[in-house]
Design a protein around this motif. Structure first.
Motif, PDB file in Angstrom:
ATOM      1  N   UNK A 177      -0.989   1.552   0.917  1.00 15.05           N
ATOM      2  CA  UNK A 177      -1.635   2.771   0.422  1.00 15.05           C
ATOM      3  C   UNK A 177      -0.843   4.006   0.840  1.00 15.05           C
ATOM      4  N   UNK A 178      -0.395   4.030   2.080  1.00 14.56           N
ATOM      5  CA  UNK A 178       0.408   5.172   2.545  1.00 14.56           C
ATOM      6  C   UNK A 178       1.690   5.286   1.728  1.00 14.56           C
ATOM      7  N   UNK A 179       2.368   4.169   1.515  1.00 14.62           N
ATOM      8  CA  UNK A 179       3.612   4.162   0.744  1.00 14.62           C
ATOM      9  C   UNK A 179       3.382   4.625  -0.692  1.00 14.62           C
ATOM     10  N   UNK A 180       2.332   4.100  -1.332  1.00 19.43           N
ATOM     11  CA  UNK A 180       2.053   4.483  -2.716  1.00 19.43           C
ATOM     12  C   UNK A 180       1.639   5.940  -2.829  1.00 19.43           C
ATOM     13  N   UNK A 218      -7.171   6.022  -8.563  1.00 19.65           N
ATOM     14  CA  UNK A 218      -7.541   5.160  -9.691  1.00 19.65           C
ATOM     15  C   UNK A 218      -7.195   3.700  -9.417  1.00 19.65           C
ATOM     16  N   UNK A 219      -5.999   3.464  -8.897  1.00 20.12           N
ATOM     17  CA  UNK A 219      -5.576   2.087  -8.619  1.00 20.12           C
ATOM     18  C   UNK A 219      -6.465   1.449  -7.550  1.00 20.12           C
ATOM     19  N   UNK A 220      -6.822   2.214  -6.510  1.00 20.38           N
ATOM     20  CA  UNK A 220      -7.655   1.633  -5.458  1.00 20.38           C
ATOM     21  C   UNK A 220      -9.089   1.419  -5.940  1.00 20.38           C
ATOM     22  N   UNK A 221      -9.568   2.302  -6.809  1.00 16.98           N
ATOM     23  CA  UNK A 221     -10.894   2.109  -7.385  1.00 16.98           C
ATOM     24  C   UNK A 221     -10.929   0.856  -8.243  1.00 16.98           C
ATOM     25  N   UNK A 222      -9.882   0.625  -9.012  1.00 12.28           N
ATOM     26  CA  UNK A 222      -9.799  -0.607  -9.802  1.00 12.28           C
ATOM     27  C   UNK A 222      -9.767  -1.823  -8.889  1.00 12.28           C
ATOM     28  N   UNK A 223      -9.060  -1.733  -7.773  1.00 16.12           N
ATOM     29  CA  UNK A 223      -9.012  -2.832  -6.794  1.00 16.12           C
ATOM     30  C   UNK A 223     -10.408  -3.126  -6.241  1.00 16.12           C
ATOM     31  N   UNK A 224     -11.176  -2.080  -5.918  1.00 16.22           N
ATOM     32  CA  UNK A 224     -12.533  -2.270  -5.383  1.00 16.22           C
ATOM     33  C   UNK A 224     -13.427  -2.900  -6.449  1.00 16.22           C
ATOM     34  N   UNK A 225     -13.360  -2.394  -7.670  1.00 17.32           N
ATOM     35  CA  UNK A 225     -14.186  -2.946  -8.751  1.00 17.32           C
ATOM     36  C   UNK A 225     -13.794  -4.391  -9.029  1.00 17.32           C
ATOM     37  N   UNK A 277     -10.332   4.199   3.063  1.00 21.74           N
ATOM     38  CA  UNK A 277      -9.013   4.418   2.472  1.00 21.74           C
ATOM     39  C   UNK A 277      -9.006   5.686   1.623  1.00 21.74           C
ATOM     40  N   UNK A 278     -10.146   6.041   1.035  1.00 18.70           N
ATOM     41  CA  UNK A 278     -10.191   7.251   0.203  1.00 18.70           C
ATOM     42  C   UNK A 278      -9.860   8.514   1.000  1.00 18.70           C
ATOM     43  N   UNK A 279     -10.455   8.742   2.183  1.00 19.40           N
ATOM     44  CA  UNK A 279     -10.015   9.903   2.969  1.00 19.40           C
ATOM     45  C   UNK A 279      -8.549   9.804   3.395  1.00 19.40           C
ATOM     46  N   UNK A 280      -8.075   8.582   3.638  1.00 19.64           N
ATOM     47  CA  UNK A 280      -6.666   8.399   4.003  1.00 19.64           C
ATOM     48  C   UNK A 280      -5.754   8.875   2.878  1.00 19.64           C
TER      49      UNK A 280
END
Length: 90
Positions: A29-32, A43-50, A79-82
């Motif tokens: 996540x930090x790298x991206x 958006x990508x992390x939200x798709x991952x959670x869903x 991860x969202x605040x990160x």
């Protein structure tokens, strides 16, 4: 470094030892976030959670809607605040 074995007989063998799972989620996540815009990573992390909650068991201990009740889901929400912090520092 060489591993060293020190026998400690006074330690109870039935103590509760909790293993901490080590994953590549946070470094990824930090790298991206450093490479892409914050909105893309959100958006990508939200798709991952869903994906993990409703479609496929991609999380550490599986997945499904029941994963909402585990402490690991709070870890994922952190991860969202990160993403926001890394984007502000960038």
């Amino acid at each position: 470094m060489l591993p060293v074995y020190i026998p400690l007989q006074f330690i109870n063998k039935s103590s509760n030892i909790h293993e901490i799972p080590i994953t590549w989620q946070i470094p990824t996540i930090i790298f991206l976030t450093l490479i892409f815009d914050k909105k893309v990573v959100f958006s990508a992390f939200t798709i991952y959670i869903i994906l993990g909650l409703f479609i496929a068991p991609v999380f550490h201990e599986g997945g499904s809607i029941g994963y909402l009740l585990t402490p690991n889901f709070g870890y994922l929400l952190g991860v969202y605040p990160l993403i926001k912090i890394i984007d502000n520092l960038n």
